[in-house]
Design an enzyme around this catalytic site. Sequence first.
Site, PDB file in Angstrom:
ATOM      1  N   ILE A   8      -7.394  -6.036   2.279  1.00 43.78           N
ATOM      2  CA  ILE A   8      -6.438  -5.425   1.310  1.00 43.78           C
ATOM      3  C   ILE A   8      -5.345  -6.139   1.147  1.00 43.78           C
ATOM      4  O   ILE A   8      -4.857  -6.107   0.219  1.00 43.78           O
ATOM      5  CB  ILE A   8      -6.318  -3.943   2.039  1.00 43.78           C
ATOM      6  CG1 ILE A   8      -7.318  -3.352   2.520  1.00 43.78           C
ATOM      7  CG2 ILE A   8      -5.215  -3.388   0.949  1.00 43.78           C
ATOM      8  CD1 ILE A   8      -7.055  -1.948   3.010  1.00 43.78           C
ATOM      9  N   MET A  13       2.135 -10.375   9.872  1.00 45.41           N
ATOM     10  CA  MET A  13       1.457 -10.064  11.080  1.00 45.41           C
ATOM     11  C   MET A  13       0.045 -10.022  10.883  1.00 45.41           C
ATOM     12  O   MET A  13      -0.539  -8.755  11.438  1.00 45.41           O
ATOM     13  CB  MET A  13       2.293  -8.705  11.529  1.00 45.41           C
ATOM     14  CG  MET A  13       3.502  -9.015  12.336  1.00 45.41           C
ATOM     15  SD  MET A  13       3.262  -9.607  14.000  1.00 45.41           S
ATOM     16  CE  MET A  13       2.499  -8.308  14.849  1.00 45.41           C
ATOM     17  N   VAL A  48      -4.885  -7.022   6.428  1.00 45.33           N
ATOM     18  CA  VAL A  48      -5.275  -5.560   6.597  1.00 45.33           C
ATOM     19  C   VAL A  48      -6.454  -5.764   5.864  1.00 45.33           C
ATOM     20  O   VAL A  48      -6.685  -6.312   4.817  1.00 45.33           O
ATOM     21  CB  VAL A  48      -4.148  -4.759   6.088  1.00 45.33           C
ATOM     22  CG1 VAL A  48      -4.475  -3.397   5.987  1.00 45.33           C
ATOM     23  CG2 VAL A  48      -2.691  -4.911   6.690  1.00 45.33           C
ATOM     24  N   LYS A  70      -5.760  -3.453  10.742  1.00 45.06           N
ATOM     25  CA  LYS A  70      -4.855  -4.593  10.903  1.00 45.06           C
ATOM     26  C   LYS A  70      -5.471  -5.310  11.831  1.00 45.06           C
ATOM     27  O   LYS A  70      -5.315  -5.112  13.331  1.00 45.06           O
ATOM     28  CB  LYS A  70      -3.325  -4.134  10.979  1.00 45.06           C
ATOM     29  CG  LYS A  70      -2.510  -5.217  10.677  1.00 45.06           C
ATOM     30  CD  LYS A  70      -1.052  -4.410  10.263  1.00 45.06           C
ATOM     31  CE  LYS A  70      -0.146  -5.567   9.876  1.00 45.06           C
ATOM     32  NZ  LYS A  70       1.043  -4.916   9.561  1.00 45.06           N
ATOM     33  N   ASP A 108      12.383  -3.201   9.050  1.00 46.12           N
ATOM     34  CA  ASP A 108      11.803  -3.941   7.943  1.00 46.12           C
ATOM     35  C   ASP A 108      11.346  -3.175   6.762  1.00 46.12           C
ATOM     36  O   ASP A 108      10.269  -3.202   6.189  1.00 46.12           O
ATOM     37  CB  ASP A 108      10.495  -4.743   8.525  1.00 46.12           C
ATOM     38  CG  ASP A 108      10.095  -5.755   7.744  1.00 46.12           C
ATOM     39  OD1 ASP A 108      10.606  -6.132   6.771  1.00 46.12           O
ATOM     40  OD2 ASP A 108       8.732  -6.096   7.676  1.00 46.12           O
TER      41      ASP A 108
END
Lengths: 579, 196
Positions: free
Chosen positions: A84, A89, A92, A107, A200
Amino acid sequence: MNAEGWNRVDELFQNAVEIQPSDRRAYLDKECRGDEFLRNEVESLLSSDSCDWEFIDRSALESAAVLLADEQQKVGHYEILKLIGRGGMGEVYLARDQILNRDIALKLLPQEYTQDPDRLSRFQREARTISALNHPNIITIYELGNVEDQEFISTELIEGETLRTRLKMGAMLIRDALEIALQIAGALAAAHRSGIVHRDIKPENIMLRPDGYIKVLDFGLAKLAEQSESFLQSTNAEGLDMSSGLLMGTARYMSPEQAKGISVDSRSDIFSLGTVLYEMLTGRPPFDEEHTATLTESILHEDPLSIDKLATAVPANLVFLVDKMLSKDRKSRYQNADELIKDLKFLQKELVADASHLESRRPESMLGSMLERIARWPGLAFSLIIIAVVLAIGYSSFKFLRGEAAEASTERLLAEAGTWTTKSPISSPRWQAEPAVLNNVLYVAGGWNVCSPFANLESYDSATDTWTQKASMIRARGGHGVAVLNGQIYAVGGSIDCAVHISSVEAYDPATDSWSEKAPLPSARAAHVVAVSNGRSEDRQVDRACADANPAIGSCRRGSRRNYLCDGRRRSVRRVVHG
Amino acid sequence: MTAIQQEITQLLLKWSKGDADALERLIPIVYPELRRMARRYMGRENSQHTLQTSALINEAYLKLIDQQAVEWQDRAHFFAAAAQVMRRILIDHARRYRYEKRGAGARRIAIDDVAIIADERASEFVALDAALVALTNLDARKGRIVELRFFGGLTVEETAEVLKLSPITIKREWRTARAWLYREISGENVTVDSKL
Ligand SMILES: Nc1ncnc2c1ncn2[C@@H]1O[C@H](COP(=O)(O)OP(=O)(O)OP(=O)(O)O)[C@@H](O)[C@H]1O
Ligand SMILES: [Mg+2]
């Protein structure tokens, strides 16, 4: 063929490929001197040589990659369906939970990062934090785990688009921007109350669901903060490495505190939300420089162009609100998300009122509008009452919503062959009313409504679609864990008030329709998961009641067949009840 | 350099120096790494993309081993070992793949381009492995060249360095090996003049 014979074949072949195909026949006539076998060997090799053979011409790994891609890729019981998105990080994926048969977002943390304890704990903290904050605008986390050395986190799959995608279409209606900001602020208020700063907030981390719900993703940066601070300090003008795309994306929305690399608090999120609101209203971020050095410079020292210069029909109060959010000095900003929410709601109402009075009201003189602005803003005493009422109604309707969710989960349990049918509701709306299935009968125990816990136990008869009240629990509770063990339903922990967790454990015996008190948990906890492990009927045990007694410990993962581990905190694994 | 790189490199070194157990420990580390790489570079949502980007994976693989850490005199052994490990993993994988597709556990028929191509490739792997055994019996040096280049992902120059031969020789030998393997696999009795 002996070695000598082969060497000769090899030699003739290697020479023949060097000469023109048309000259090869003559060359072989000369060299083979009637040795048909030799000639056949060389000619068949020459013939093979001229064939396309893609497979051997690329490396084995390239071909193998296609095989790997074709295999059903699995991580634990999740089948990976498609990528996706990709961020700072990890990646996903859309994946399917093969046990619960539902699509989820998975994730995966790249392995190079799981080596790094900072990165890993950032990841885990993200998971734990999210699961502890049970809030409608914060993504719901399902599981945090590790398979084949692969750290992963599974969360609800959010349909819809990111705010980033939405912003590609340009500025939004004020009404929509306010609604989105309000929901984000709601998520932040809940997080800040638990002492968590998001750090964030940016359009990539906001998702818009088609039903109007906004979901804030990625409460994960907190632990990495030290790392990025030293990172920022150690880089110069063009020094930022944009390879991950993370820093630039994040940098545009960072607060002056973050730009300076000093410690941040919840007011940093307010600033970042201000930049997001600014972009929603104007279609462009307030700080837009290409290079990090100049970007940092303007975040620290420059006032962005006022929003009413970039958008039309912006109410003066909205200009004021955005300016206040974007104050360089955090002491001049909204001091907490709740204050911000009040003003956003006020603006929302003002907008509705303005729209309905648009015909009758004329823009007054400058002085008039200033007076009006002054008069309206601090006219808070009255509006506060309204807001309080609105909040109260909102709050209780939120709880009602959760009650509906409880009903919905009943529906899910009862749904046949994937279709949803509405069944008769439980006795009253409530949330965190825990279902259990015992002897093929569905029970629902306890739950909440506006901080009042229920003790009710109700059983459902699918033949008649009716609920029957059973013996009430000894202690009313919500957010408890429920497990079926040796023919009894166990209610484990939970809370008896919005903030008071309990350790009580009790068990319901359907034969006598009564509850009995069991040994309590080692500590009070709520919103935890209870599991029955080692499923053989002769020695079942509730092996684990792993808690996030708000918000200390998070969700659990399975360590081995018998033991469940809580995020590496082995000590919190306790045997609770012996079957 | 990551810990994984270090570990893989150390195990490869051990194995190339005769520690048989190292291989058993290598495979479970390298294999998931390959899967992860595949996941990263490919996705089946777009088969065109899948087939194009597969080239990237080779680069990624070479990054898995830390070439700097290998002493110069060990290099030949080291890369030979790496190529052998790769051969073993990939061939096992292709066998399993075919078994799952066609054997007792067959679950799916080819549903798209990726599946069709993957099926072909798996068969080619298995056939190539057998042919390469035969080639090595006939001409061990050519067998090694194929192993290093094809399974080890090395360039002509790197292969030359490892085998201490000139790049020209590698190229020539490769060409014979390639033709020989092709003939072996296609089992063709080539009609003499058609291609001359
Ligand atoms: N639960 C989810 N449901 C649907 N889509 C998601 C979900 N989580 C992430 N995504 C999508 O995947 C993208 C990448 O997410 P990710 O969090 O990895 O990266 P990012 O937000 O760009 O950067 P960062 O790592 O700083 O958060 C998101 O922008 C979003 O489009
Ligand atoms: Mg994100």
